[in-house]
Design an enzyme around this catalytic site. Structure first.
Site, PDB file in Angstrom:
ATOM      1  N   HIS A 122       0.808  -1.251  -0.017  1.00 12.14           N
ATOM      2  CA  HIS A 122       0.075  -0.002  -0.007  1.00 12.14           C
ATOM      3  C   HIS A 122       0.735   1.268  -0.224  1.00 12.14           C
ATOM      4  O   HIS A 122       2.056   1.278   0.545  1.00 12.14           O
ATOM      5  CB  HIS A 122      -0.840   0.084   1.307  1.00 12.14           C
ATOM      6  CG  HIS A 122      -1.846   0.963   1.416  1.00 12.14           C
ATOM      7  ND1 HIS A 122      -1.804   2.472   1.755  1.00 12.14           N
ATOM      8  CD2 HIS A 122      -3.335   0.744   1.310  1.00 12.14           C
ATOM      9  CE1 HIS A 122      -2.972   2.967   1.568  1.00 12.14           C
ATOM     10  NE2 HIS A 122      -3.895   2.091   1.208  1.00 12.14           N
ATOM     11  N   ASP A 199       2.885  -4.617   8.232  1.00  8.45           N
ATOM     12  CA  ASP A 199       1.633  -3.933   8.376  1.00  8.45           C
ATOM     13  C   ASP A 199       0.591  -5.071   8.204  1.00  8.45           C
ATOM     14  O   ASP A 199       0.157  -5.727   7.485  1.00  8.45           O
ATOM     15  CB  ASP A 199       1.851  -3.388   6.887  1.00  8.45           C
ATOM     16  CG  ASP A 199       0.427  -2.829   6.371  1.00  8.45           C
ATOM     17  OD1 ASP A 199      -0.451  -2.853   7.001  1.00  8.45           O
ATOM     18  OD2 ASP A 199       0.481  -2.014   5.475  1.00  8.45           O
ATOM     19  N   GLN A 202      -4.589  -5.675   7.021  1.00 11.06           N
ATOM     20  CA  GLN A 202      -5.526  -6.540   6.192  1.00 11.06           C
ATOM     21  C   GLN A 202      -5.512  -7.969   6.936  1.00 11.06           C
ATOM     22  O   GLN A 202      -6.106  -8.882   6.687  1.00 11.06           O
ATOM     23  CB  GLN A 202      -5.229  -6.848   4.734  1.00 11.06           C
ATOM     24  CG  GLN A 202      -5.441  -5.477   4.002  1.00 11.06           C
ATOM     25  CD  GLN A 202      -6.970  -4.894   3.808  1.00 11.06           C
ATOM     26  OE1 GLN A 202      -7.998  -5.593   4.121  1.00 11.06           O
ATOM     27  NE2 GLN A 202      -7.042  -3.699   3.930  1.00 11.06           N
ATOM     28  N   LYS A 225     -10.666  -1.538  10.215  1.00  7.89           N
ATOM     29  CA  LYS A 225     -10.622  -2.844   9.559  1.00  7.89           C
ATOM     30  C   LYS A 225     -10.943  -3.931  10.367  1.00  7.89           C
ATOM     31  O   LYS A 225     -10.747  -5.175   9.994  1.00  7.89           O
ATOM     32  CB  LYS A 225      -9.385  -2.798   8.761  1.00  7.89           C
ATOM     33  CG  LYS A 225      -9.219  -2.025   7.681  1.00  7.89           C
ATOM     34  CD  LYS A 225      -7.861  -1.907   7.087  1.00  7.89           C
ATOM     35  CE  LYS A 225      -7.443  -0.750   6.281  1.00  7.89           C
ATOM     36  NZ  LYS A 225      -8.247  -0.572   5.003  1.00  7.89           N
ATOM     37  N   CYS A 364      -4.711   2.355  -3.830  1.00  9.39           N
ATOM     38  CA  CYS A 364      -3.568   2.840  -3.206  1.00  9.39           C
ATOM     39  C   CYS A 364      -2.246   1.943  -3.234  1.00  9.39           C
ATOM     40  O   CYS A 364      -1.290   1.755  -2.698  1.00  9.39           O
ATOM     41  CB  CYS A 364      -3.647   3.188  -1.796  1.00  9.39           C
ATOM     42  SG  CYS A 364      -4.775   4.478  -1.483  1.00  9.39           S
TER      43      CYS A 364
END
Length: 406
Positions: A122, A199, A202, A225, A364
């Site tokens: 991203h 990261d 997700q 999220k 993104c």
């Protein structure tokens, strides 16, 4: 097994209509919907005990502080952090990465050093590193990926050297759904002395997260999220690394003593939490974590993967002109695709006319789209409250669109 209909009743928005049709919400990778316990918690805070945290000598401040710090305790258990002090509240994944880039990066990256990311990152995990690399004279290098959307691990191993100061990679791709072999990446990066940031935007709501077992140096994610509010997230870091890092922002809360001769800084986690924090959303995030714990992350993931497999089979068998972008062996519930001779934006608009919400565009991840020579894709991403009947409506709507353009 989860009773999906019962679970759906906890989300008021799922009973609404969009453009005259029952809402089918397949934009969960962008943000997922909130159970009523989360939105109720926001109201309860503002109506019941709105107050600033930590230093107030009154009952409301005590209550607000207890609820605020309770969320930190829940996060500690959720990711198996050794201590609550290692959980830093942020505005979300983007701020978490920027915090590490601007503190660890500025203190440890020098001219000629290298920062490794992957091609599927991203923008939030590319741009902060480009900014610090430009300032320091360092280089950002992307790990190449296969056509299926998997990291080419042999190429990653070739990139490793004592020049690499940090490897910052996404756990699960927002655009492809790929689950990266993060344990192997961390192990190999540590062999050359590099730190690793994961990261988890997700992954945190879908995959088991044990930061001690992963042995990652940093883990960042966003509450919105994970069924929680927007504008809230957290950074986990190893204690010795966080202690060595300079503060990110200056102001109240992050100081121990201030005089015009100089300032001494607070201990963890407050050294990185300058100013009045996002109290209401932090308190409400506790309810989102409890929601995930109530249903069980394994049960949630099992339902989402069943939806992904069902939608993938229907898309490939019933719409021959569709091409799936991202066919890794291990995926979270993201179905990204293009349809021959129909622009992704047109598909998104026509699905919306039938009450079906998906994401279109580059998500993104412009360098990733360039890797596939694409302007963008259509992305359907599934959550635990979605149903197989909704997938059927989605496929039927796509078939109508293809017929219309045919």
């Amino acid at each position: 097994m989860i009773d999906v209909e019962q679970l759906r009743s906890e989300f008021p928005i799922l009973s609404t209509e969009v453009n005259g049709h029952p809402l089918v919400y397949f934009d969960n990778a962008a943000t997922n919907q909130k159970p009523k316990v989360v939105t109720d918690a926001l109201t309860e805070y503002y109506d019941g005990y709105n107050s600033n945290v930590h230093r107030g000598a009154h009952a409301l401040a005590d209550k607000a502080t207890q609820e605020f710090e309770r969320t930190r305790e829940l996060i500690k258990d959720f990711i198996n952090s050794p201590k609550t002090e290692q959980v830093i509240f942020t505005k979300g994944t983007t701020e978490g990465i920027n915090l590490v880039a601007n503190t660890f990066g500025r203190a440890n990256i020098t001219e000629g050093d290298e920062i490794i990311v992957s091609t599927m990152e991203h923008h939030s995990n590319i741009v902060p590193w480009q900014m610090i690399a430009q300032e320091k004279g360092a280089v950002v290098r992307p790990i190449p990926i296969t056509d299926e959307g998997e990291i080419i691990f042999e190429e990653f191993e070739k990139m490793l050297s004592d020049k690499v100061k940090i490897v910052s990679v996404v756990h699960a791709s927002n655009a492809l759904g790929t689950i990266n072999p993060i344990e192997k990446i961390i192990e190999k990066a540590h062999e050359v002395g590099a730190k690793v940031l994961v990261d988890g935007a997700q992954s945190a709501a879908h995959l088991p997260i044990d930061v001690q077992q992963l042995n990652c140096d940093f883990f960042v994610t966003s509450a919105h999220k994970m069924f929680g509010p927007t504008g809230m997230g957290f950074l986990y870091g190893k204690e010795d690394i966080l202690n060595d890092m300079p503060p990110f922002l200056g102001g109240g809360e992050m100081i121990k003593e201030v005089s015009f001769d100089g300032t001494t800084f607070n201990t963890l986690p407050y050294k990185f939490e300058a100013g009045t924090p996002n109290i209401a959303d932090t308190v409400a995030f506790a309810k989102a974590l409890e929601f995930i714990n109530k249903y069980g992350k394994e049960n949630i993931a099992a339902h989402e993967i069943a939806l992904l497999e069902y939608a993938t089979e229907k898309l490939t068998s019933e719409i021959p002109s569709a091409k799936i972008i991202g066919q890794a062996k291990n995926k979270v519930s993201v179905l990204s695709f293009v349809i021959e001779n129909i622009h992704n934006y047109d598909i998104g608009m026509m699905l919306d006319a039938r009450g079906i919400a998906v994401r279109t565009g580059h998500h993104c991840t412009q360098p990733l789209m360039a890797r596939y020579n694409l302007e963008g894709t259509v992305r359907a991403s599934f959550s635990v409250y979605n149903t197989f009947e909704e997938v059927d409506k989605f496929i039927e709507a796509l078939k109508r669109i293809v017929k219309m353009f045919g």
